[in-house]
Design a protein around this motif. Structure first.
Motif, PDB file in Angstrom:
ATOM      1  N   GLU A 187       0.815  -1.213   0.000  1.00 60.85           N
ATOM      2  CA  GLU A 187       0.000   0.000   0.000  1.00 60.85           C
ATOM      3  C   GLU A 187       0.854   1.270   0.000  1.00 60.85           C
ATOM      4  OE1 GLU A 187      -2.979  -0.150   3.047  1.00 60.85           O
ATOM      5  OE2 GLU A 187      -3.862  -1.984   2.234  1.00 60.85           O
ATOM      6  N   THR A 188       1.896   1.243  -0.834  1.00 55.92           N
ATOM      7  CA  THR A 188       2.761   2.415  -0.979  1.00 55.92           C
ATOM      8  C   THR A 188       2.739   2.886  -2.428  1.00 55.92           C
ATOM      9  OG1 THR A 188       4.667   0.948  -1.279  1.00 55.92           O
ATOM     10  CG2 THR A 188       4.321   1.844   0.924  1.00 55.92           C
ATOM     11  N   SER A 189       3.040   4.172  -2.604  1.00 53.32           N
ATOM     12  CA  SER A 189       3.071   4.777  -3.933  1.00 53.32           C
ATOM     13  C   SER A 189       4.439   5.405  -4.146  1.00 53.32           C
ATOM     14  CB  SER A 189       1.992   5.852  -4.045  1.00 53.32           C
ATOM     15  OG  SER A 189       0.718   5.298  -3.845  1.00 53.32           O
ATOM     16  N   TYR A 190       4.889   5.375  -5.392  1.00 50.70           N
ATOM     17  CA  TYR A 190       6.197   5.921  -5.751  1.00 50.70           C
ATOM     18  C   TYR A 190       6.050   6.820  -6.958  1.00 50.70           C
ATOM     19  CZ  TYR A 190       7.850   2.260  -2.665  1.00 50.70           C
ATOM     20  OH  TYR A 190       8.051   1.461  -1.567  1.00 50.70           O
ATOM     21  N   ILE A 191       6.962   7.795  -7.055  1.00 44.52           N
ATOM     22  CA  ILE A 191       6.978   8.713  -8.185  1.00 44.52           C
ATOM     23  C   ILE A 191       8.415   8.837  -8.668  1.00 44.52           C
ATOM     24  CG2 ILE A 191       7.204  10.766  -6.726  1.00 44.52           C
ATOM     25  CD1 ILE A 191       5.285  12.163  -8.761  1.00 44.52           C
ATOM     26  N   VAL A 192       8.584   8.869  -9.989  1.00 39.53           N
ATOM     27  CA  VAL A 192       9.900   9.001 -10.614  1.00 39.53           C
ATOM     28  C   VAL A 192       9.896  10.301 -11.402  1.00 39.53           C
ATOM     29  CG1 VAL A 192      11.533   7.946 -12.230  1.00 39.53           C
ATOM     30  CG2 VAL A 192      10.152   6.489 -10.722  1.00 39.53           C
ATOM     31  N   VAL A 193      10.910  11.151 -11.155  1.00 39.05           N
ATOM     32  CA  VAL A 193      10.963  12.479 -11.767  1.00 39.05           C
ATOM     33  C   VAL A 193      12.353  12.762 -12.326  1.00 39.05           C
ATOM     34  CG1 VAL A 193       9.151  13.378 -10.239  1.00 39.05           C
ATOM     35  CG2 VAL A 193      11.543  13.627  -9.576  1.00 39.05           C
ATOM     36  N   THR A 194      12.406  13.742 -13.230  1.00 41.40           N
ATOM     37  CA  THR A 194      13.681  14.256 -13.749  1.00 41.40           C
ATOM     38  C   THR A 194      13.639  15.777 -13.662  1.00 41.40           C
ATOM     39  OG1 THR A 194      12.870  14.380 -16.023  1.00 41.40           O
ATOM     40  CG2 THR A 194      13.980  12.351 -15.381  1.00 41.40           C
ATOM     41  N   PRO A 195      14.782  16.419 -13.452  1.00 39.72           N
ATOM     42  CA  PRO A 195      14.800  17.891 -13.427  1.00 39.72           C
ATOM     43  C   PRO A 195      14.340  18.447 -14.767  1.00 39.72           C
ATOM     44  CG  PRO A 195      16.842  17.001 -12.542  1.00 39.72           C
ATOM     45  CD  PRO A 195      16.094  15.846 -13.156  1.00 39.72           C
ATOM     46  N   SER A 196      13.434  19.422 -14.744  1.00 39.28           N
ATOM     47  CA  SER A 196      12.872  19.978 -15.983  1.00 39.28           C
ATOM     48  C   SER A 196      13.911  20.669 -16.844  1.00 39.28           C
ATOM     49  CB  SER A 196      11.755  20.969 -15.652  1.00 39.28           C
ATOM     50  OG  SER A 196      10.679  20.303 -15.063  1.00 39.28           O
ATOM     51  N   GLU A 197      14.845  21.372 -16.205  1.00 34.99           N
ATOM     52  CA  GLU A 197      15.818  22.144 -16.973  1.00 34.99           C
ATOM     53  C   GLU A 197      17.020  21.320 -17.413  1.00 34.99           C
ATOM     54  OE1 GLU A 197      16.211  22.273 -12.705  1.00 34.99           O
ATOM     55  OE2 GLU A 197      14.684  23.307 -13.814  1.00 34.99           O
ATOM     56  N   GLN A 198      17.000  20.038 -17.131  1.00 32.51           N
ATOM     57  CA  GLN A 198      18.128  19.165 -17.460  1.00 32.51           C
ATOM     58  C   GLN A 198      17.947  18.546 -18.839  1.00 32.51           C
ATOM     59  OE1 GLN A 198      19.674  15.776 -14.873  1.00 32.51           O
ATOM     60  NE2 GLN A 198      18.287  14.753 -16.247  1.00 32.51           N
ATOM     61  N   GLY A 199      19.007  18.446 -19.566  1.00 34.70           N
ATOM     62  CA  GLY A 199      19.001  17.718 -20.819  1.00 34.70           C
ATOM     63  C   GLY A 199      19.771  16.423 -20.643  1.00 34.70           C
ATOM     64  N   ASP A 212      17.035  -1.040   0.791  1.00 27.97           N
ATOM     65  CA  ASP A 212      17.558  -1.647  -0.432  1.00 27.97           C
ATOM     66  C   ASP A 212      16.447  -2.335  -1.220  1.00 27.97           C
ATOM     67  OD1 ASP A 212      20.093  -0.771   0.165  1.00 27.97           O
ATOM     68  OD2 ASP A 212      20.746  -2.679   1.033  1.00 27.97           O
ATOM     69  N   GLU A 213      15.489  -2.935  -0.508  1.00 30.31           N
ATOM     70  CA  GLU A 213      14.387  -3.623  -1.175  1.00 30.31           C
ATOM     71  C   GLU A 213      13.551  -2.644  -1.996  1.00 30.31           C
ATOM     72  OE1 GLU A 213      15.030  -3.954   2.163  1.00 30.31           O
ATOM     73  OE2 GLU A 213      15.907  -5.954   2.090  1.00 30.31           O
ATOM     74  N   GLU A 214      13.277  -1.470  -1.411  1.00 32.77           N
ATOM     75  CA  GLU A 214      12.519  -0.458  -2.147  1.00 32.77           C
ATOM     76  C   GLU A 214      13.294   0.005  -3.371  1.00 32.77           C
ATOM     77  OE1 GLU A 214       9.667   2.426   0.286  1.00 32.77           O
ATOM     78  OE2 GLU A 214      11.668   2.340   1.172  1.00 32.77           O
ATOM     79  N   TRP A 215      14.596   0.269  -3.204  1.00 26.02           N
ATOM     80  CA  TRP A 215      15.408   0.732  -4.325  1.00 26.02           C
ATOM     81  C   TRP A 215      15.437  -0.294  -5.439  1.00 26.02           C
ATOM     82  CZ3 TRP A 215      16.252   5.185  -6.000  1.00 26.02           C
ATOM     83  CH2 TRP A 215      16.484   6.264  -5.157  1.00 26.02           C
ATOM     84  N   VAL A 231      17.666  10.782 -12.909  1.00 29.82           N
ATOM     85  CA  VAL A 231      16.337  10.386 -12.463  1.00 29.82           C
ATOM     86  C   VAL A 231      16.326  10.318 -10.944  1.00 29.82           C
ATOM     87  CG1 VAL A 231      14.631   8.523 -12.515  1.00 29.82           C
ATOM     88  CG2 VAL A 231      15.938   9.055 -14.564  1.00 29.82           C
ATOM     89  N   PHE A 232      15.228  10.797 -10.343  1.00 31.18           N
ATOM     90  CA  PHE A 232      15.039  10.727  -8.893  1.00 31.18           C
ATOM     91  C   PHE A 232      13.744   9.984  -8.613  1.00 31.18           C
ATOM     92  CE2 PHE A 232      17.465  14.541  -9.791  1.00 31.18           C
ATOM     93  CZ  PHE A 232      18.484  14.474  -8.860  1.00 31.18           C
ATOM     94  N   ALA A 233      13.726   9.241  -7.527  1.00 28.47           N
ATOM     95  CA  ALA A 233      12.521   8.508  -7.145  1.00 28.47           C
ATOM     96  C   ALA A 233      12.224   8.774  -5.674  1.00 28.47           C
ATOM     97  CB  ALA A 233      12.713   7.013  -7.383  1.00 28.47           C
ATOM     98  N   PHE A 234      10.936   8.837  -5.368  1.00 29.61           N
ATOM     99  CA  PHE A 234      10.475   9.081  -4.005  1.00 29.61           C
ATOM    100  C   PHE A 234       9.263   8.211  -3.715  1.00 29.61           C
ATOM    101  CE2 PHE A 234      12.234  13.072  -5.584  1.00 29.61           C
ATOM    102  CZ  PHE A 234      13.082  13.457  -4.555  1.00 29.61           C
ATOM    103  N   ARG A 235       9.071   7.913  -2.449  1.00 31.42           N
ATOM    104  CA  ARG A 235       7.799   7.357  -1.995  1.00 31.42           C
ATOM    105  C   ARG A 235       6.923   8.565  -1.725  1.00 31.42           C
ATOM    106  NH1 ARG A 235       6.001   6.630   3.057  1.00 31.42           N
ATOM    107  NH2 ARG A 235       8.077   6.908   3.939  1.00 31.42           N
ATOM    108  N   TYR A 236       5.634   8.465  -2.046  1.00 30.62           N
ATOM    109  CA  TYR A 236       4.773   9.614  -1.768  1.00 30.62           C
ATOM    110  C   TYR A 236       3.456   9.173  -1.150  1.00 30.62           C
ATOM    111  CZ  TYR A 236       1.755   8.921  -5.886  1.00 30.62           C
ATOM    112  OH  TYR A 236       0.865   8.425  -6.795  1.00 30.62           O
ATOM    113  N   GLU A 237       2.848  10.097  -0.428  1.00 29.40           N
ATOM    114  CA  GLU A 237       1.545   9.886   0.187  1.00 29.40           C
ATOM    115  C   GLU A 237       0.675  11.093  -0.115  1.00 29.40           C
ATOM    116  OE1 GLU A 237       2.067   9.207   4.388  1.00 29.40           O
ATOM    117  OE2 GLU A 237       3.352   7.460   4.049  1.00 29.40           O
ATOM    118  N   GLU A 238      -0.548  10.809  -0.584  1.00 26.36           N
ATOM    119  CA  GLU A 238      -1.484  11.888  -0.851  1.00 26.36           C
ATOM    120  C   GLU A 238      -2.090  12.359   0.457  1.00 26.36           C
ATOM    121  OE1 GLU A 238      -4.268  10.549  -3.774  1.00 26.36           O
ATOM    122  OE2 GLU A 238      -2.766  10.564  -5.357  1.00 26.36           O
ATOM    123  N   ASN A 239      -2.332  13.655   0.545  1.00 27.96           N
ATOM    124  CA  ASN A 239      -2.947  14.260   1.724  1.00 27.96           C
ATOM    125  C   ASN A 239      -4.371  14.670   1.371  1.00 27.96           C
ATOM    126  OD1 ASN A 239      -0.498  14.086   3.162  1.00 27.96           O
ATOM    127  ND2 ASN A 239       0.204  16.006   2.276  1.00 27.96           N
ATOM    128  N   GLY A 240      -5.326  13.802   1.610  1.00 26.66           N
ATOM    129  CA  GLY A 240      -6.720  14.123   1.323  1.00 26.66           C
ATOM    130  C   GLY A 240      -7.105  13.806  -0.103  1.00 26.66           C
TER     131      GLY A 240
END
Length: 95
Positions: free
Chosen positions: A32-44, A76-79, A53-62
């Motif tokens: 019951e976890t959520s993850y998001i993968v992002v890249t810097p917008s100004e990066q080529g 390590d398991e999450e990674w 690339v960066f990854a985070f666990r995230y939780e919605e608030n409401g």
């Protein structure tokens, strides 16, 4: 017509805000976890065609999907799971 890139702002440890493009997000039903993968917008791409690339666990608030909290991935398991999802996504995009 091109699809608009979803973007989020993430502050750094100094409070400076940085714009990131959302590559993808995914949920893991078993934990019951959520993850998001992002890249810097100004990066080529670098000289080798790689993108940071960066990854985070995230939780919605409401109920507002734009109201969420990011958390570092700590085990390590999450990674390993996130890296597998990134590799799968990358392979699908190359098709």
């Amino acid at each position: 017509m091109s699809e608009e890139q979803e973007r989020i702002i993430i502050p750094d440890e100094n409070g400076e805000e940085h714009l990131f493009d959302v590559v993808f997000s995914f949920d893991v039903d078993a934990t019951e976890t959520s993850y998001i993968v992002v890249t810097p917008s100004e990066q080529g791409e670098d000289d080798e065609g790689d993108v940071e690339v960066f990854a985070f666990r995230y939780e919605e608030n409401g109920d507002d999907p734009e109201d969420f909290a990011l958390f570092p991935i700590e085990t390590d398991e999450e990674w390993e799971m996130v890296e597998e999802m990134i590799n799968t996504y990358t392979n699908e995009q190359d098709l």
